[in-house]
Design an enzyme around this catalytic site. Structure first.
Site, mmCIF file in Angstrom:
data_model
loop_
_atom_site.group_PDB
_atom_site.id
_atom_site.type_symbol
_atom_site.label_atom_id
_atom_site.label_comp_id
_atom_site.label_asym_id
_atom_site.label_seq_id
_atom_site.Cartn_x
_atom_site.Cartn_y
_atom_site.Cartn_z
ATOM 1 N N CYS A 264 -6.635 -3.543 13.998
ATOM 2 C CA CYS A 264 -5.471 -2.776 14.468
ATOM 3 C C CYS A 264 -5.657 -2.258 15.894
ATOM 4 C CB CYS A 264 -5.186 -1.610 13.520
ATOM 5 S SG CYS A 264 -4.933 -2.148 11.834
ATOM 6 N N HIS B 119 -1.155 3.853 16.939
ATOM 7 C CA HIS B 119 -1.078 2.814 15.896
ATOM 8 C C HIS B 119 -0.285 3.361 14.711
ATOM 9 C CE1 HIS B 119 -1.934 -0.171 13.026
ATOM 10 N NE2 HIS B 119 -2.881 0.477 12.392
ATOM 11 N N ASN C 224 2.589 -0.763 8.485
ATOM 12 C CA ASN C 224 1.448 -0.993 9.374
ATOM 13 C C ASN C 224 1.367 -2.491 9.679
ATOM 14 O OD1 ASN C 224 -1.057 -1.473 10.472
ATOM 15 N ND2 ASN C 224 -2.166 -0.097 9.095
HETATM 16 O O1 UT7 Z 1 -4.652 -0.073 9.900
HETATM 17 C C1 UT7 Z 1 -5.753 0.109 9.039
HETATM 18 C C2 UT7 Z 1 -5.972 1.519 9.004
HETATM 19 N N1 UT7 Z 1 -5.632 2.075 7.708
HETATM 20 C C3 UT7 Z 1 -5.197 3.318 7.621
HETATM 21 O O2 UT7 Z 1 -4.959 3.953 8.596
HETATM 22 C C4 UT7 Z 1 -5.052 3.943 6.262
HETATM 23 C C5 UT7 Z 1 -5.487 5.377 6.296
HETATM 24 N N2 UT7 Z 1 -5.357 6.022 5.012
HETATM 25 C C6 UT7 Z 1 -4.162 6.391 4.502
HETATM 26 O O3 UT7 Z 1 -3.145 6.192 5.138
HETATM 27 C C7 UT7 Z 1 -4.140 7.104 3.183
HETATM 28 O O4 UT7 Z 1 -5.449 7.372 2.768
HETATM 29 C C8 UT7 Z 1 -3.390 6.299 2.076
HETATM 30 C C9 UT7 Z 1 -1.902 6.279 2.366
HETATM 31 C C10 UT7 Z 1 -3.904 4.880 2.014
HETATM 32 C C11 UT7 Z 1 -3.584 6.957 0.727
HETATM 33 O O5 UT7 Z 1 -3.112 8.307 0.770
HETATM 34 P P1 UT7 Z 1 -4.020 9.479 0.177
HETATM 35 O O6 UT7 Z 1 -3.254 10.711 0.326
HETATM 36 O O7 UT7 Z 1 -5.355 9.391 0.850
HETATM 37 O O8 UT7 Z 1 -4.080 9.106 -1.355
HETATM 38 P P2 UT7 Z 1 -5.369 8.813 -2.246
HETATM 39 O O9 UT7 Z 1 -5.950 7.492 -1.934
HETATM 40 O O10 UT7 Z 1 -6.260 10.008 -2.240
HETATM 41 O O11 UT7 Z 1 -4.702 8.755 -3.688
HETATM 42 C C12 UT7 Z 1 -4.112 9.918 -4.296
HETATM 43 C C13 UT7 Z 1 -3.571 9.495 -5.646
HETATM 44 C C14 UT7 Z 1 -4.600 8.745 -6.496
HETATM 45 O O12 UT7 Z 1 -4.365 9.105 -7.841
HETATM 46 P P3 UT7 Z 1 -5.306 10.204 -8.553
HETATM 47 O O13 UT7 Z 1 -6.700 9.645 -8.482
HETATM 48 O O14 UT7 Z 1 -5.146 11.459 -7.766
HETATM 49 O O15 UT7 Z 1 -4.749 10.281 -9.936
HETATM 50 C C15 UT7 Z 1 -4.210 7.296 -6.308
HETATM 51 O O16 UT7 Z 1 -4.578 6.493 -7.407
HETATM 52 O O17 UT7 Z 1 -2.475 8.594 -5.458
HETATM 53 C C16 UT7 Z 1 -2.716 7.393 -6.206
HETATM 54 N N3 UT7 Z 1 -2.119 6.301 -5.492
HETATM 55 C C17 UT7 Z 1 -0.822 5.976 -5.628
HETATM 56 N N4 UT7 Z 1 0.178 6.505 -6.377
HETATM 57 C C18 UT7 Z 1 1.382 5.946 -6.298
HETATM 58 C C19 UT7 Z 1 -2.681 5.458 -4.579
HETATM 59 N N5 UT7 Z 1 -1.771 4.589 -4.141
HETATM 60 C C20 UT7 Z 1 -0.616 4.887 -4.774
HETATM 61 C C21 UT7 Z 1 0.680 4.338 -4.727
HETATM 62 N N6 UT7 Z 1 1.648 4.909 -5.500
HETATM 63 N N7 UT7 Z 1 1.009 3.302 -3.933
#
Ligand code: UT7
Length: 348
Positions: free
Chosen positions: A134, A274, A304
């Site tokens: 990216c 980005h 993204n």
């Molecule tokens: O260009 C490459 C660079 N990449 C990035 O910049 C990504 C950077 N990271 C992020 O943008 C965020 O970390 C994400 C958007 C990927 C995830 O958001 P988060 O607030 O960090 O969520 P998390 O991974 O901590 O997940 C929270 C909860 C989890 O459930 P539990 O364990 O709390 O029960 C996940 O299983 O949300 C759940 N979850 C979802 N729920 C509904 C993860 N993905 C989803 C989904 N829909 N799509």
């Protein structure tokens, strides 16, 4: 041909024994392309356990564009390239170099830039791909600016293009909701010193290799049926790690790039980060003390798009009249590698 043109430029300098005089390198044309097919959050919710509400509140994304089965990265890049060249008033035959930043090339090798070179009819251009995920387009701007500033080249096409949809696990809700396909391109040409790309700060931390990566398909882990069963041929990400990395590295890198040209965040007219997550963009802007009106965001419509995100954003910002002559524009990429890159640009 690029060797010939470099030699032509270097010889007079060597003969007169004068040190090379640095000139500026400016973006003189922009263009982008996204595939027609739009995939909404609601459609994704029919496939994986997610919701429009979750995706919008955690990422800011509403929809993304997805390449058709027959569309490869170079197909997207080619249209963006034509648009940027037209916008710059530059003929493809006059290009010295085509640099394509991509992680999703048409083939393992040769470079996607070579396919674009052929289809554009850029007969005098060298061509290579740049792999910085990216951050690729921002790495590409810095690389191209170096060639122009030293006088080695005059007209360079920098492309950021990715079709990550081809490498996603569409059953993994933590990744398949984030990405979209697209391409953006910029034509760089010489300008007077003190204009165009003023400074670039590039960085990497390879210890974060597994934070976001595509593990199989290279020489370390060739594709086997076991690899395919385990979906190791698809993008994998530890989202929280990447999130933390972005908030730690990006503001520091922006300060560093600004410091090199005696500027500060107050001088930024438009920050083009980005487009990975609206919460990252808002948190970085806050740390720089910047109001949202000076920060560009379009990830709600594209998701993204990896290396394409910055040139797509720059093109839209330009079309919306948000970049005026002498404005300080800061572009920032971050992502797999881990890598990051900042360019400070005086718009002209
Ligand atoms: O260009 C490459 C660079 N990449 C990035 O910049 C990504 C950077 N990271 C992020 O943008 C965020 O970390 C994400 C958007 C990927 C995830 O958001 P988060 O607030 O960090 O969520 P998390 O991974 O901590 O997940 C929270 C909860 C989890 O459930 P539990 O364990 O709390 O029960 C996940 O299983 O949300 C759940 N979850 C979802 N729920 C509904 C993860 N993905 C989803 C989904 N829909 N799509």
């Amino acid at each position: 041909m690029s060797i010939v043109s470099s030699v032509n430029h270097i010889l007079p300098i060597a003969a007169s024994m004068e040190p090379p005089r640095l000139q500026g390198a400016a973006i003189s044309g922009l263009g982008f392309y996204v595939p027609d097919r739009i995939l909404t959050n609601s459609e994704l919710a029919e496939r994986v356990d997610t919701s429009d509400e979750w995706i919008q509140s955690r990422t800011g994304i509403r929809e993304r564009h997805i390449a058709a089965p027959h569309e490869a990265t170079s197909d997207l890049a080619l249209i963006a390239a034509h648009r940027a060249l037209k916008n710059a008033g530059v003929d493809a035959a006059d290009l010295d170099l085509i640099l394509c930043a991509t992680s999703t090339g048409d083939y393992v090798w040769p470079a996607t830039a070579c396919i674009i070179q052929d289809k554009l009819g850029a007969k005098h251009a060298a061509a290579f791909d740049l792999s910085a995920a990216c951050s690729g387009f921002c790495y590409g701007l810095a690389t191209a600016a170096g060639f122009i500033q030293t006088g080695a080249m005059k007209k360079i096409l920098v492309i950021g293009a990715d079709a990550l949809s081809k490498h996603l696990n569409w059953d993994d809700r933590s990744t398949c909701i984030l990405f979209g396909d697209g391409a953006g391109a910029a034509v760089l040409t010489p300008c007077s010193a003190g204009c165009g790309i003023l400074s670039s700060t590039l960085g990497s931390d390879g210890s974060g290799l597994e934070s976001v990566w595509l593990a199989a398909g290279g020489t370390r882990t060739p594709i086997t049926t076991e690899v395919l069963d385990k979906k190791l041929n698809c993008l994998a990400m530890r989202g929280k790690e990447v999130y933390r990395f972005a908030l730690e590295m990006v503001p520091a890198a922006i300060y560093e790039a600004l410091k090199r040209v005696c500027r500060s965040p107050e001088d930024i007219s438009l920050l083009v980060l980005h487009q990975a997550n609206s919460r990252i963009i808002e948190a970085v802007s806050e740390r720089l003390g910047m109001n949202p009106d000076r920060v560009f965001m379009n990830l709600d419509r594209y998701g993204n798009t990896s290396a394409a995100s910055i040139p797509i954003a720059l093109t839209e910002a330009d079309e919306q009249g948000r970049m005026k002559k002498d404005d300080i524009i800061v572009t920032v990429g971050f992502g797999a590698g881990l890598t990051w890159a900042v360019n400070v640009i005086r718009w002209n």
